[in-house]
Design an enzyme around this catalytic site. Structure first.
Site, PDB file in Angstrom:
ATOM      1  N   ASN A  39       2.069   0.590   5.893  1.00  0.00           N
ATOM      2  CA  ASN A  39       2.629  -0.023   4.690  1.00  0.00           C
ATOM      3  C   ASN A  39       3.716  -0.986   5.145  1.00  0.00           C
ATOM      4  O   ASN A  39       4.646  -0.586   5.831  1.00  0.00           O
ATOM      5  CB  ASN A  39       3.205   1.067   3.776  1.00  0.00           C
ATOM      6  CG  ASN A  39       3.837   0.471   2.523  1.00  0.00           C
ATOM      7  OD1 ASN A  39       3.559  -0.653   2.147  1.00  0.00           O
ATOM      8  ND2 ASN A  39       4.680   1.252   1.864  1.00  0.00           N
ATOM      9  N   GLY A  40       3.569  -2.236   4.756  1.00  0.00           N
ATOM     10  CA  GLY A  40       4.568  -3.231   5.137  1.00  0.00           C
ATOM     11  C   GLY A  40       3.908  -4.492   5.637  1.00  0.00           C
ATOM     12  O   GLY A  40       2.714  -4.714   5.401  1.00  0.00           O
ATOM     13  N   CYS A  81      14.400 -11.774  -2.404  1.00  0.00           N
ATOM     14  CA  CYS A  81      13.580 -12.466  -3.403  1.00  0.00           C
ATOM     15  C   CYS A  81      14.438 -13.024  -4.529  1.00  0.00           C
ATOM     16  O   CYS A  81      14.023 -13.915  -5.250  1.00  0.00           O
ATOM     17  CB  CYS A  81      12.468 -11.561  -3.928  1.00  0.00           C
ATOM     18  SG  CYS A  81      13.015  -9.976  -4.539  1.00  0.00           S
ATOM     19  N   CYS A 141       8.543 -12.977  -0.634  1.00  0.00           N
ATOM     20  CA  CYS A 141       8.817 -11.816   0.215  1.00  0.00           C
ATOM     21  C   CYS A 141       7.928 -11.886   1.455  1.00  0.00           C
ATOM     22  O   CYS A 141       6.774 -12.282   1.373  1.00  0.00           O
ATOM     23  CB  CYS A 141       8.521 -10.528  -0.553  1.00  0.00           C
ATOM     24  SG  CYS A 141       8.752  -9.042   0.446  1.00  0.00           S
ATOM     25  N   GLY A 144      -1.603   0.926  -4.847  1.00  0.00           N
ATOM     26  CA  GLY A 144      -2.762   0.153  -4.379  1.00  0.00           C
ATOM     27  C   GLY A 144      -4.038   0.636  -5.031  1.00  0.00           C
ATOM     28  O   GLY A 144      -4.376   1.804  -4.905  1.00  0.00           O
ATOM     29  N   CYS A 184       0.798  -1.217   0.000  1.00  0.00           N
ATOM     30  CA  CYS A 184       0.000   0.000   0.000  1.00  0.00           C
ATOM     31  C   CYS A 184       0.831   1.267   0.000  1.00  0.00           C
ATOM     32  O   CYS A 184       2.051   1.244  -0.032  1.00  0.00           O
ATOM     33  CB  CYS A 184      -0.906   0.032   1.223  1.00  0.00           C
ATOM     34  SG  CYS A 184      -0.054  -0.451   2.706  1.00  0.00           S
ATOM     35  N   CYS A 218      13.697  -2.129   0.098  1.00  0.00           N
ATOM     36  CA  CYS A 218      13.129  -3.100  -0.851  1.00  0.00           C
ATOM     37  C   CYS A 218      13.629  -2.792  -2.254  1.00  0.00           C
ATOM     38  O   CYS A 218      13.392  -1.706  -2.784  1.00  0.00           O
ATOM     39  CB  CYS A 218      11.603  -3.026  -0.823  1.00  0.00           C
ATOM     40  SG  CYS A 218      10.843  -4.030  -2.104  1.00  0.00           S
ATOM     41  N   TYR A 224      10.159  -1.713  -9.741  1.00  0.00           N
ATOM     42  CA  TYR A 224       8.793  -1.790 -10.248  1.00  0.00           C
ATOM     43  C   TYR A 224       7.778  -0.880  -9.553  1.00  0.00           C
ATOM     44  O   TYR A 224       6.957  -0.238 -10.202  1.00  0.00           O
ATOM     45  CB  TYR A 224       8.328  -3.243 -10.163  1.00  0.00           C
ATOM     46  CG  TYR A 224       6.870  -3.462 -10.420  1.00  0.00           C
ATOM     47  CD1 TYR A 224       6.317  -3.157 -11.668  1.00  0.00           C
ATOM     48  CD2 TYR A 224       6.037  -3.952  -9.431  1.00  0.00           C
ATOM     49  CE1 TYR A 224       4.964  -3.360 -11.903  1.00  0.00           C
ATOM     50  CE2 TYR A 224       4.692  -4.164  -9.666  1.00  0.00           C
ATOM     51  CZ  TYR A 224       4.153  -3.865 -10.896  1.00  0.00           C
ATOM     52  OH  TYR A 224       2.828  -4.049 -11.134  1.00  0.00           O
ATOM     53  N   CYS A 275      17.483  -4.833   0.267  1.00  0.00           N
ATOM     54  CA  CYS A 275      17.102  -6.233   0.484  1.00  0.00           C
ATOM     55  C   CYS A 275      16.970  -6.916  -0.869  1.00  0.00           C
ATOM     56  O   CYS A 275      16.255  -6.418  -1.750  1.00  0.00           O
ATOM     57  CB  CYS A 275      15.764  -6.299   1.226  1.00  0.00           C
ATOM     58  SG  CYS A 275      15.102  -7.979   1.368  1.00  0.00           S
TER      59      CYS A 275
END
Lengths: 480, 480, 480, 480
Positions: free
Chosen positions: B115-116, B451, B396, B37, B11, B250, B256, B448
Site C-alpha cells: 500500500n503506497g 495536497c 499526491c 479498494g 489499497c 496521510c 475520507y 502530510c
C-alpha cells in the site's frame, strides 16, 4: 485414443504479423489448434504502428471459444499478436502458467509462446535465481525469457541466437517484439512450426490446418535450428544453430497429436495414419468379420487396416458430440460409465461378430480395458486389438506429457501379459520398423522414436534416471 | 464523498501468520478493508510446516465476496497468508497488476502486498531492466521485489533493510517468506499498518476495523521506518531507517479513506471527523434550518457541525444500498441520473428549507454540482455547502490517486468562482489550521498536508513538475 | 431493522403506459422499489401500436441490476410494461412464482403484477381446480388471473370489477391488456399504489420514490376500492367497491417497509419515523450519554428521540456497503459473525458510555440479541433498547410475511422477560396510542394495527386459528 | 447433415418410475437424447412415497450438461421423474416454453413431456380460452394438459384416454401423476417411444440408446394407440385407440434423427442407413476415386455406398469437436466460414480426386453449397453429390420443423436445377421405392413419407394449404 488423459501435447502456438485484426486471426488459429491443448489459452497483441506499443492480453482457463468473446477481442487491438493453447494437467492448473508470457524489458515489450520442453531448464533456472532473477511461473518457457533479457546486445535476433546456444531440448517458439515477430525451432525440430501468408500478413503456427481455416497460404516450414525474422520488409532467415542430422521429429505427432487434415514435417497426417494401418495389417492381420476404430486417430488406421485385408470397416464406436466437462455418476455404479459417456457402441455392428479394434496407441491401458469390456457387453464374440504404433516403453522429455514409466503399460508388462490384462482375444502392435515404413523412412530416420526404443536424440540430463531394459524385447503379438 | 471517482486509495493489505485458516482470515480482513479498494483482490498462502512450501494463490477482478467462494478458500491452504485489495482505475485494469505478487527466488518463495507509492520507482526500474530484470506488471511495487531478489546475503530481513535504503516514497508492506512474515512501513509513515493477535497467530493489517471483525486483539501500530519480523518465536522489531521527524501521516485517511470505526495513527477516525465538523462550524457557520450530510464520511462531520451550532441534523440524502456496477440510462436523459441512482434526496427534509450540506472534500467538483442541483430540485430554498477539509490544490505522490492538477477544482478556481460553479448560496472550506486543530496537532504537525499546501515531505523526484502558486490564497469562504 | 429476515414485504409493482421505453422505465422503477423485494424480479412489455401485440418478458432470481442488462432491455420492446420485485423466502424459491404473470386468453394477452395477499385464495383455487383450471404457481395472485379469464363479458374493466367482488384481502395490482393499463387497490387500501405522469406516459407504482428517480410527476394515489383505467385517452376512475371506512393502511409501511423519501398514504415517511422517535422519547425516555440507531429505519427515529430529550445522536453502528449474498465463516466461531459482517460498531462512540439504542421493531429478537452483545463487546456500559413500534403479537394476513406466532418474541414473552432475553439494561416499546399519535391519527384510525392488537379489519377466514390473549397486556417498559 | 439448421426434431422425452435416483437417471437419458434437441431441457421429479408429493423442477436453456450440476440434481429429489430436451428455433426461445410442464389440479400434481405435434391444437386452444382457460406457453403440448384437467372422472387413465379421442396428430408422451407414470403414443406411431427396465424401476424413453447408457434392459416399444400405465404393481396396457393400419413411423428418424446405435420401430438405425447407401449405389452409382460422407448420418450411408461399388471410403470431412455456440467472424470475410468451423476438409484425400459425397438429405441446400465449394477449394477435381433420401417436397405437420415449402430446395427446383445450384458435377437422390427397400418395406409401408410424396396419413386440418404439384416428378438424377 479419444481420451486425452494419458498422453498430452504441450501446446499449440501462433503468431500473426501485419494485420489489423491480428488478435482475431490468432483466435481462429488457436481454435484450429484446440486439439493440441484444452486447459487454457491466451493471446497478446500490440500495435506495430505505435512508437511505444504495449501488450493487450487476455488469458483464461478453458477452451478458446469459452475464453474469448467479441468484447474481449475488441479490447485486444493491434497489428501483431501471439497466442497459445495448453493442455490440461491435474496438478498445476495455475493461471500464472498460462502463456503467452509478456514482459517489459530494456528492449521494450516482449512476448513469447512456446511448444516443447527444455531439458536443461532446471539448472539454468537455479543459476538465474542466484543472480537475482524472479520467476513467476513453473513453466520452463520462462527460462527462455530470462536468458533473453540478460543476453548482451541491443539486437533482439542476436539475443535469441545467443539463447539458442544455451538451452537444450525441444522448442518451437514465437516471440513478438515491438516491431518484429520471430519464429524459432530447435535444431532437432521436435515440434512442428509452419509459416503462412494471409494477404500482406504473415502467420507462424504449429499446424497447417490453422492456415486452412483462415484462408492463409502455406509458405514453408520453419527449419530445425532456424530463426525466422518477420518484419515489414518481409521474411529473413537465420540459422543460429546447425540443423541436427538426423532430425528428431516427434513420431507421436503423426500417430496421435496432429489433426488429420494437417501437413507437417513435409507429410500428410491422414495418409501417414492410413499407412500405419496398412503396415499393421501386414504385420498383424486378424481373421474377423469387421474392423472398427477407436476414434479419432484410429479411424484412418482402421481404414487402411481393413482395406489391406479386404475386411469391411464399420462404425462400431460413435463419438458423442455433447460431452461436457463433468458428469455426475449415479450412486449405483454404471459399469464403465466414463467411457460410455463419450463412446456409443453400435450393437448391430458388434452383436455376435468377430471384431478387429484399431487404436492408435496404448499408454496406461486403463481406457482400453473399459472399451473392450463395453464392446463385449454389446455382444462382440471375439475382440482382436490392433495398435497402430509400437509399445511405449520410455518417457518423453521433449514436450509430450507421458506418465511415469511405472504407469506405462508396455514398460511393465509383456505383450502376452498385456493381452490378458486388456481382455483381448489377441493383441498386436505395429513394430518400430513398420512404423518407419509407414512414415516413409528408409535408412536414417528423421523421427524421434525414443518412447518406443529408449534411444534419445541427445544425452539426456543427469536428473533423468536410466531406465531398465524393456520387457517387450521381440514380442509384438499375443493371442489367447 | 460517496462517489469513489475522484480520489482513490491505492489499497489495503493484510498478513496472517500462524493459523490453519490463514487464507480465510485474510479473506475476512480484506472484506473489512474493502472500502480501500474495489477493483481487484487477491490472497496468497503457504504452509509454514512444509519444508518446501509453495504459494496457493487466488486473485480476481471485483469485490472480495465476488472473487472468493468456499471452493477457492478450500484450495488456498496453509498457515500463513497475505492479501490485498486495490481500487479501480479506468486505464490499466489488467489482471497482471493484481497483488499479492508471488515469485520464486534463490531464497525460496516470496510474496508481497503493498500500500503506497514509491516516488523513485521509474529510475530504479529502468536501471534494473538494463541489467536483465523482467517486469510483469506496471505496478511500482514490483520494483521492491526485484531489489529484494538482487540484494546481497541470505538473510531476508537484511535484504529488506537493504531495499529500504534504496526506495523512496510511501510504503506499508507485508512480505511473506517460507517461514516468516514481515510488516514494513516507510520512515514517514504515510500509510497505516497495525499489528493484532488472534489466539496464537499474528495479523498485520491496514486498519483496526479488520481486527475487530475477526475478534483479533490490537497490539500496536508498526512504526514509521520499522520492519516487524514475525515468526514462530514471536515478534521482533528492527529499525533499518530512522523515523522521520515530523512524520507524514496521510491526512486523507482521517478525512475520507479510513473506516469510521478504525483507530489508526493513534487516533479514532469517527472522533476526528466529528471534530472537523466542529472546527468547520466555528470557522464557517451557516444560518440554516437543517444540516445534512453527503454520505458517508460527511455524516460525522455534519453531526459535529450541527451540534456546535445547535441546528438539527437531518437525513436529507439517503444512500441506496442496491447500486450495482452498471446502470442503463434511458434515451431521454434523466437529469443527474448517476447521482440519483446512488443518493435519494428526502423531499420532506428539504422542501422550502435553508440547508447546510456537509461534504468531506471537493476534488473535481463534478459530483457536487449534481448533488446540489438534485437538492434544489427536491425543494431546498437555500444551500450552503460546507467542506470538512481545505481546498485540494496539489497532487499526491504517496498513494492517493489524485487527478491531474488541471482537474482539481481548487487548483483552477478561487472559492468565489467555485461557489458559483457549484451553484451554492455560500461555500466554506475548513482551513489548514482548522484541520490541524481537529487532528489535535499543535506545533509540529505529524500529518502530510501537501495536497492542501504543496509542501511535500520529501524532495519530490525531478519528473514531478513544480506547480504554480494556488489561486485560493487566503480565501476559504464565499457567498452569493 | 437492517436484516430482512423476520419481516418481509410481499413486493413492489409498477406499470408504465405510453412510452417507447416502457420497459426501461419499469426497470428503473423496480430499482427504486428494490427495498420491497430482493429475491426476484420481472418485467413484461408489449407494443400498444400493434394490432396483435405479444408480451416480451424477462424474469429472474436476484436484484434488478443483476437480472437486467442492455441486451435484455433491448429485447423487451414496446410502449407499455408492468414489473414486479419480490422478497426472498427460504422455501419456495421457484422461478415459476416470479411475477409478472402473463397469459393468453380469449381477450388477448393479459399481464398482472400483485402486491398483497388474498385471504380467500385457497378456497377459490380449490373450486377452480375442480372446474378444470390449471395452476402453474403457488402464488395467490394466480387466482386473480383465473377469475379474470372466467368472468363474463368482453370488457376487461367489467371483468376486473367482477373479480374484485369475489376476492378478499389485500391487493394493489397493475394489469396490462393489449390496449389498457389498470391500477387496482382493495377497498381497505392495505398496500400503497400511486399514479405519476412522465411526459405523455402514465406510471402506476408502489411508492413515490420511484417517480422521483425517473423525474415523473406525482399525480395522486389510487384510492381504496378504486380501479384506474389508463388508455390513450387518459385516466378514468371506477369504484367497483365502496372504500371501507375506516381504511386499513399497513402501519408497517411507515415503520419499516417504505423508503424514507417516499410519500404514501398521504404522508411523508421520514417525518412519520421521526415522530415515532419523539413519541417514544416521551413515553420511554432514557438517561444516557448518547443515542444510536439500528440502521436504516431506526435512524430517523433515533434523531427524533435524541432531539426530544436533548441527547446527542451518534453513529454507533455503521452499515457495511459491501455485504454480498454469502459469507464463509471460519471454523473457529467468530461471535455474532453474521451481524458483524453487516454492521460495524464504532468503539469510540460506545466505549464506557450509557447508550440508548433505537430499533424500528422487534420480531423474533434473534438479531437484536446479537447487536446488543456486539455493542457491549465494543465497550458500551449501559444499553437501553427503545423500539419505535409496539410489541408484535399477531401474524399478518395481508402481505407481510410475519413468522408464525410461536416465533414472535412479543407473543411469547412479557416485556420483562424480553428485556432479560435480549440482554438490555432497560427495554421500552412505543404504545399503540403513541404510534397513532405519531401517525397523526385521532379517533378513527385509518391504519391497520392488527399485528399489535389482534384486531383484524375483516373477518379472517376460518383456516386462521384464533390466537391466545397476548402476554404484554399493559406493560411496554421494563428495566433491570 | 451435420448442421441442425434446416430440419429439427421436436424433442426427446424420458420418464423414470421407481428409483431413488429418478432425476439422475432422467438426466443421463436426456444426455443420451441430446441429439434430439439442444435448445433447452428440463426435469421434474416427485417422491412417490409421500402422501402429497410436490414436483421438484429444473429447466434451462442449453445442453443437459450445462443446465444440470450436482447441486441441482441433489435438489430434484424423488422416486419418479420425467424429462425433456427440445431443439433450437430462432423465434420463440422463451423459457416458458420449456418442458416438462407441471401443474396442480384437482387430481393432484401432474407433469407432462411431449414429442410430436398436434394438428388440431389451434382450434382446441381457441375453444378452451373462450371457456376461461389460461395458456402460459405457445406450445401445443399445453392443450393436452388443459383437456386432461377438464376431462370427466377422477381416474387419470380414463381422462388420458378421453383426451386421446380429442387430439389429432403426433404424440409420444410421458405423464407423471402423484402415483403413476403413463407412456402414451398416438395411433399412427409417428414418434418412437420404448420401455426399459432398470432393476425394479421402469423407464420410458424416446430411443434405446438411452437405455444402453444407464444399463437398463429393453422391454418393448409402446405400441401406436397404446397407453402404458406404470405403477408399483408393474405395467398395464390400454388401447384407448385402435392402432392405425398402416402405421406412419417418421421416415426421418432412420434417415437423420435417431442415433445410429438406437433400435426403434423394430429396426437397427445403423443398418438402415447402410442399406440406404447400398440402394443409392444401385440406383445412382458414380465413377469416382473415393467416397466421402457429410458427417454424421451420412457416414454409414457412405460405407454402404462405397462397399456396394467397391470404391474406397475416405474421411474427407472431419468434424471439429470444439465448436462452441458462437464464433466471431473477422471483418474480412473468410469464405464459407461457418462451415469451415465445423468441418475440416482433408486435402490429401481430395486433391485432384473424383469424389462421391454422401449426404443424408437436402433441405434448403444452403449448407450443401458451402460444403461443395469448400471441397472444391481443397482440390477435388469432380464432385458427385449423392443423397441417401428422396427430394423433400412437402412440409411436415407431425413434429419435424421443416421450413416453409418455399424454402425447400426440392419443392422449388428440379434435380437438374438443383445440381447446378449446388455446384455438383452430378446429383443423385434415392427414390421413394429405394428408401422403402432400404427400410425393408414391401407392399404396405409402415413409414410416413409425406415429406417426399405429399401423401399425409390423415386429413390435414384445413389451415394447412394444399401444396402445388412438385417439380421433381420422375427425375432423381442429373449430371453436368
Amino acid at each position: 485414443m479419444i481420451f486425452q488423459k494419458s498422453l498430452k501435447e504441450e501446446c499449440g502456438i501462433v503468431g500473426i504479423y501485419g494485420d489489423k485484426q491480428a488478435a482475431h486471426y490468432a483466435y481462429l488459429c488457436l481454435y484450429a489448434l484446440q486439439h493440441r491443448g484444452q486447459e487454457a489459452c491466451g493471446i497478446a497483441s500490440l500495435n506495430l504502428e505505435e512508437d511505444a506499443p504495449v501488450f493487450h492480453t487476455h488469458k483464461g482457463m478453458g477452451l478458446v471459444n469459452e475464453c474469448f468473446n467479441p468484447d474481449v477481442l475488441a479490447r485486444i487491438t493491434g497489428t501483431a499478436s501471439i497466442g497459445h493453447v495448453r493442455y490440461s494437467t491435474s496438478g498445476s492448473k495455475s493461471e500464472q502458467n498460462i502463456q503467452p508470457f509478456t514482459f517489459n524489458s530494456a528492449l521494450g515489450p516482449l512476448g513469447i509462446a512456446h511448444n516443447g520442453n527444455l531439458t536443461n531448464a532446471t539448472e539454468i533456472r537455479k543459476r538465474l535465481e542466484n543472480e537475482g532473477s524472479i520467476f513467476r511461473s513453473n513453466v520452463d518457457s520462462e527460462v527462455f525469457i530470462h536468458l533473453l533479457a540478460r543476453s548482451p546486445g541491443s539486437d533482439i535476433s542476436k539475443r535469441i541466437a545467443h539463447v539458442m546456444t544455451q538451452v537444450e531440448g525441444a522448442y518451437s517458439l514465437v516471440i513478438l517484439s515491438k516491431n518484429k515477430l520471430y519464429a524459432v525451432r530447435d535444431p532437432f525440430g521436435f515440434r512442428p512450426l509452419v509459416i503462412g501468408k494471409l494477404k500482406d500478413a504473415y502467420v507462424a503456427v504449429s499446424e497447417t490446418c490453422a492456415l486452412d481455416l483462415i484462408d492463409a497460404k502455406f509458405v514453408r516450414e520453419v527449419e530445425p535450428g532456424e530463426m525466422v525474422e518477420i518484419d515489414l520488409q518481409g521474411i529473413k532467415s537465420h540459422f543460429p544453430l546447425q540443423p541436427k542430422k538426423p532430425s528428431a521429429f516427434c513420431s507421436f505427432e503423426p500417430i496421435y497429436f496432429a489433426r488429420p487434415d494437417s501437413r507437417i514435417f513435409g507429410q500428410e497426417i491422414y495418409q501417414l495414419r492410413q499407412r500405419m494401418g496398412i503396415e499393421l495389417a501386414k504385420e498383424s492381420p486378424a481373421d474377423v468379420d469387421a474392423v472398427i476404430a477407436v476414434p479419432d486417430s484410429g479411424v484412418p488406421m482402421a481404414m487402411g487396416y481393413g482395406r489391406e485385408l479386404g475386411i469391411p470397416v464399420e462404425l462400431g464406436l460413435v463419438r458423442n458430440h455433447y460431452v461436457g466437462r463433468t458428469f455426475i455418476q449415479p450412486q449405483q455404479d454404471i459399469r464403465d460409465f466414463g467411457v460410455k459417456l463419450k463412446l456409443n457402441p453400435v450393437p448391430s455392428v458388434l452383436k455376435d461378430k468377430r471384431i478387429a479394434v484399431i487404436d492408435d496407441s496404448i499408454v496406461r491401458g486403463t481406457t482400453s480395458i473399459k472399451i473392450l469390456r463395453m464392446l463385449r457387453a454389446a455382444g462382440a464374440k471375439e475382440i482382436h486389438l490392433r495398435v497402430g504404433s509400437p509399445p511405449i516403453t520410455h518417457s518423453c522429455y521433449y514436450g509430450v506429457d507421458t506418465p511415469h514409466r511405472e504407469n506405462l503399460l508396455a514398460a511393465q508388462q509383456s505383450v502376452v501379459e498385456m493381452r490378458e490384462f486388456l481382455g483381448a482375444d489377441s493383441l498386436g502392435f505395429l513394430s518400430i520398423d513398420g512404423l518407419k515404413r509407414a512414415l516413409g523412412q528408409k535408412n536414417e530416420c528423421s523421427y524421434c522414436m525414443a518412447c518406443f526404443s529408449g534411444k534419445y536424440p541427445e544425452a539426456i540430463h543427469s536428473t533423468i534416471k536410466p531406465q531398465p531394459t524393456d520387457k517387450n524385447g521381440p514380442g509384438l503379438f499375443a493371442t489367447a
